[in-house]
Write an enzyme that holds these catalytic residues in place. Sequence first.
Site, short mmCIF file in Angstrom:
data_model
loop_
_atom_site.label_atom_id
_atom_site.label_comp_id
_atom_site.label_asym_id
_atom_site.label_seq_id
_atom_site.Cartn_x
_atom_site.Cartn_y
_atom_site.Cartn_z
N LYS A 1 -24.63 15.81 -94.86
CA LYS A 1 -25.63 16.81 -94.49
C LYS A 1 -24.99 17.90 -93.62
CE LYS A 1 -29.27 13.34 -94.68
NZ LYS A 1 -29.98 12.30 -93.89
N GLY B 1 -38.02 -0.79 -94.13
CA GLY B 1 -37.77 0.09 -95.27
C GLY B 1 -37.02 1.37 -94.91
#
Lengths: 333, 333
Positions: free
Chosen positions: A203, A185
């Site tokens: 970012k 995940g």
Amino acid sequence: MAIKVAILGYGTVGEGVYKGIQNHQEQLIEKLGDAVEVAGILVRDPLKKRDVQPGTFITTRFEEILAIPGLHAVFEAIVGKEPGYTYLSQCIEKGCHVITANKVLFAKYGNELLKKSKQHGVHIGYEATTAGAVPIIRTLQELLKVNRVTRIQGILNGTSNFILTEMRANRLSFGEALKLAQDNGYAEANPENDVEGKDAACKLKILCQLAFGCTPDWEEVEVEGIAAITSGEVQKAEAEGFRYKHIADIRAEGGKLKASVKPIAVSSAHPLFSVEGVDNAITLETSLAGNLTLQGAGAGKFPTASAMLEDFSAILEKSLRTKIHLLSARVPV
Amino acid sequence: MAIKVAILGYGTVGEGVYKGIQNHQEQLIEKLGDAVEVAGILVRDPLKKRDVQPGTFITTRFEEILAIPGLHAVFEAIVGKEPGYTYLSQCIEKGCHVITANKVLFAKYGNELLKKSKQHGVHIGYEATTAGAVPIIRTLQELLKVNRVTRIQGILNGTSNFILTEMRANRLSFGEALKLAQDNGYAEANPENDVEGKDAACKLKILCQLAFGCTPDWEEVEVEGIAAITSGEVQKAEAEGFRYKHIADIRAEGGKLKASVKPIAVSSAHPLFSVEGVDNAITLETSLAGNLTLQGAGAGKFPTASAMLEDFSAILEKSLRTKIHLLSARVPV
């Protein structure tokens, strides 16, 4: 009277914010003087079963969120530039504080939103856009005001770092490590943003604007992902005492900013050498403090919610403090 | 009008503060709106040659520092509980903000000083008491207000960590490594406080009071230094994949605080495993953010000055903000 908030988007992050609020009422009441009430949640699918308190207002219509009387702050946890940008702009215009985890939106529209928020006397929290729970935004904003920051190096994408770690430590191929990341995940079904360096570049843009007040020409910045690295290269580096790390780097050199986002084989002397797995970490080079490194969970339900709730608490305290000063000063009148 | 400050003690740290102020006037003016003037320095030996600007007021008499008109803040960089405690108490009573690097003093009298500062409407900065440039105090104070901190583990003594690193990486004996630390200026001539764990225990006390609002019974806390560790033990641990780290640990367990300060052989899974040399690092376990680790220079001239100047800037901004609010609110009158 409870402090009213709304959550836009109820995926992993939105749910983390909701549960975080429920599980930290005691802290919130202590810091803010009142309980926090989730007065509305914006969702796409109204029929999906959600583990929320009975009576919680859930809607698919943003106008209904905006119409909530006395709404203090909005947590935005939607993916992509739109409709997030439109929603946040409207919240700000309405005088509502905004906390966002949306890095794509903020890398693109951060400056506009910050400008707008000033005009309307509200605050924007964006800690969660960069490096998950690691408080790098507020460390730069609040804790390093005298120091000159001269360089920022970061491992800003947990999926890439997980893959590189698995390739080294467990001798997996890139494909096997990517599959493991997906099974756990960590990686999206479409992992392009992660493994091609786009997420880290986004970012870095946010950090760069904050730390240096400007950005280099991003068209000229080298952005390279990890997809081309072979298991052989990783093993060879390790045999020589090096580890591949995907490093987003920005530094002031001779009055200019130089940036790169790419995999680098670093030695054990590099401050990011031992950052492993899905962790994110950032090393700041500063004029007085020297090298400072912050490391923690780069993503995930509660780490991201942590960044958002800490932003929220700080913003509410700030606006509360202003009000108290104004009120107490007006008493003599 | 310049912001007037004084420096108490002009050893390594005092000099770092002085030079840091001179080299960062641009930042200070930008953040505080005025230049910062070192209006007085308290020294022991008035005849010693010092590299300060001509005309700088240097005195051996604390009363003369206290008498400086319009003194905003005092940087305290003296060793030991006294006369530091008396000096700081008097500064606070005079309405002067206080920034201290004195961990022995603050571990003992921190609560009294904080209480007194509230009564007199001034602030105390004590970031420099713990882990040098690493902003652990303000991270706990300002960035983690919603999270519950459940455990703090720290490498809080750079000298001990340097010695353990040298014993492992370069196979030195404890005595050889200690001598190297002394030759490099890391360890005092009398290294007892460092290698017997007292210095780390002092800092843990400060962190504990801040994070948990209370302390365990320190008489019952196990405090063990690194002097008894042999080269053989270090090598054996390494062969098995472990490293000795001197860890100050405090955790909330079953409604009680449990603390220990001692060398522990940690595996590579431990967040402090790869903290080497004179660095300090702290790992916080929190309810939402998970594990957060901060690492940086644990001591030294400019790292310590960094912590003090960041405290100073934050305190001045805070008190400035209050004044602006009061003034702007009074305008209609």
